[in-house]
Design a protein around this motif. Sequence first.
Motif, short mmCIF file in Angstrom:
data_model
loop_
_atom_site.label_atom_id
_atom_site.label_comp_id
_atom_site.label_asym_id
_atom_site.label_seq_id
_atom_site.Cartn_x
_atom_site.Cartn_y
_atom_site.Cartn_z
N ASP A 88 -22.46 0.96 -57.39
CA ASP A 88 -22.69 2.33 -57.84
C ASP A 88 -21.41 3.17 -57.83
O ASP A 88 -21.47 4.41 -57.81
CB ASP A 88 -23.75 3.01 -56.97
CG ASP A 88 -23.35 3.06 -55.50
OD1 ASP A 88 -22.30 2.47 -55.14
OD2 ASP A 88 -24.07 3.69 -54.71
N GLY A 89 -20.26 2.52 -57.85
CA GLY A 89 -18.99 3.24 -57.87
C GLY A 89 -18.92 4.22 -59.02
O GLY A 89 -19.10 3.85 -60.17
N ASP A 90 -18.65 5.50 -58.70
CA ASP A 90 -18.67 6.54 -59.74
C ASP A 90 -17.28 6.77 -60.30
O ASP A 90 -16.28 6.21 -59.83
CB ASP A 90 -19.26 7.84 -59.17
CG ASP A 90 -18.45 8.41 -58.02
OD1 ASP A 90 -17.29 8.00 -57.84
OD2 ASP A 90 -18.98 9.26 -57.28
N PRO A 91 -17.15 7.59 -61.37
CA PRO A 91 -15.84 7.80 -62.00
C PRO A 91 -14.77 8.31 -61.05
O PRO A 91 -13.59 7.96 -61.20
CB PRO A 91 -16.16 8.81 -63.11
CG PRO A 91 -17.59 8.55 -63.46
CD PRO A 91 -18.25 8.21 -62.16
N LEU A 92 -15.14 9.15 -60.08
CA LEU A 92 -14.15 9.66 -59.13
C LEU A 92 -13.57 8.53 -58.29
O LEU A 92 -12.35 8.42 -58.13
CB LEU A 92 -14.78 10.72 -58.23
CG LEU A 92 -13.86 11.35 -57.17
CD1 LEU A 92 -12.65 12.00 -57.83
CD2 LEU A 92 -14.63 12.37 -56.33
N LEU A 93 -14.44 7.67 -57.76
CA LEU A 93 -13.98 6.54 -56.97
C LEU A 93 -13.12 5.59 -57.81
O LEU A 93 -12.08 5.10 -57.37
CB LEU A 93 -15.17 5.78 -56.38
CG LEU A 93 -14.83 4.50 -55.59
CD1 LEU A 93 -14.00 4.84 -54.37
CD2 LEU A 93 -16.11 3.77 -55.19
N VAL A 94 -13.56 5.36 -59.05
CA VAL A 94 -12.81 4.47 -59.95
C VAL A 94 -11.41 5.05 -60.21
O VAL A 94 -10.40 4.33 -60.14
CB VAL A 94 -13.57 4.26 -61.27
CG1 VAL A 94 -12.71 3.50 -62.28
CG2 VAL A 94 -14.88 3.51 -61.01
N ALA A 95 -11.34 6.34 -60.51
CA ALA A 95 -10.04 6.97 -60.78
C ALA A 95 -9.11 6.86 -59.58
O ALA A 95 -7.91 6.57 -59.73
CB ALA A 95 -10.25 8.44 -61.16
N GLU A 96 -9.66 7.08 -58.39
CA GLU A 96 -8.83 6.98 -57.18
C GLU A 96 -8.33 5.54 -56.98
O GLU A 96 -7.17 5.32 -56.59
CB GLU A 96 -9.62 7.45 -55.97
CG GLU A 96 -9.91 8.95 -55.98
CD GLU A 96 -10.82 9.37 -54.85
OE1 GLU A 96 -11.55 8.50 -54.31
OE2 GLU A 96 -10.81 10.57 -54.50
N ALA A 97 -9.21 4.57 -57.24
CA ALA A 97 -8.81 3.17 -57.08
C ALA A 97 -7.76 2.78 -58.11
O ALA A 97 -6.79 2.07 -57.79
CB ALA A 97 -10.04 2.27 -57.20
N VAL A 98 -7.92 3.22 -59.35
CA VAL A 98 -6.94 2.92 -60.40
C VAL A 98 -5.59 3.52 -60.02
O VAL A 98 -4.54 2.86 -60.13
CB VAL A 98 -7.42 3.46 -61.76
CG1 VAL A 98 -6.29 3.40 -62.79
CG2 VAL A 98 -8.62 2.66 -62.26
#
Length: 358
Positions: free
Chosen positions: A307-317
């Motif tokens: 359920d990773g959301d766009p905020l988490l994805v952006a931080e990981a990227v």
Amino acid sequence: MQVNQVLVSASLGDAVTNAAFELRAMLRRVAPSDIYARYIDPRIMDDVLLLRRYDRRASHRPERDLLILHASIGEPELFRFLRHRPERLVVVYHNVSPAESFLPYDPAFAGLLEEGRRELAVLAQRAVMALAVSEFNAAELRSMGFADVRVSPLVVDVARLQAIEPDPATVNHLQGLDGPVVLFVGQLLPHKRPDLLLMAHHVLATYLVPEAHLILVGAPRLPRYQQGLQLFLQDLNLTRAWITGSVTPEALAAFYRHASMFVTLSEHEGFCVPLLEAMGFSLPVLARACPAIPETLGHGGLLLPEDGDPLLVAEAVAEVLDDDRLRADLVSRGQIRLGDFDPDAARARLVENLLSVI
């Protein structure tokens, strides 16, 4: 004896069609073998036969022949053809995407996906064997009633793509970009969630890495969904995001060679070939733990929660782009994982399974 393959649609560059071509090359070493399809991309009309031509080319002893169905969607005409054929049937299951993701954009297409699962449940009773490209797919086949289910991974020969000379025009364009490139490769379909990638890129470019670019490479199979993505991109004013549409193998090689990392937020896969392609081009890989991504990715990339959301994805990227040690670790792990998918071993496994029923 003949060993022929059938599929709903044969398209240039499509993973299912590529698998059929790969298998035909192996089958022709032991028996006459052709590929038949209900729908054929005009660019490969000389390499695939229309399904309606099958009866004209069938052998005199069809009960000794083998038909191999590549299953990924329903098709009433193909189902009627298969249901009462005298040939023995083997099903190669590439997975049927969840119909609910497609309902808002193409109800008819969603209906074919639902029909695909119903058709498979009927064909389970007459199949002599079913091959799944992942354990996730194998579990689905067993739940549909298939008795003899075997896992036979896709033959993914990344070296072929690596050997292709990149398209000069694409290379020139990419060399003109002034920041890191986040790459997605895959059909632009709802369940692959390119919309979430655009949201994540909006966060990334606004707050974290403003010079980053996002490139989405893939065929737009649903016109309404494609139009919605383009409008969404414009509404968010993502001037550094690019939806390329379908590309040639030469252009695809250029994108992989120039990218800084590979990201997919797909929520449903049967295997996900681009994960291995990205590893082959030494790209760090980031994905979510959705079916069957963890099975294919293993420890070869950074796996976010389902359920990773766009905020988490952006931080990981941003973390992957900024941390050289993390990037190097992910690349190294990807290379190790890619070694688990040796194409020659996959070919041998596939041939072994088929010879057991020929």
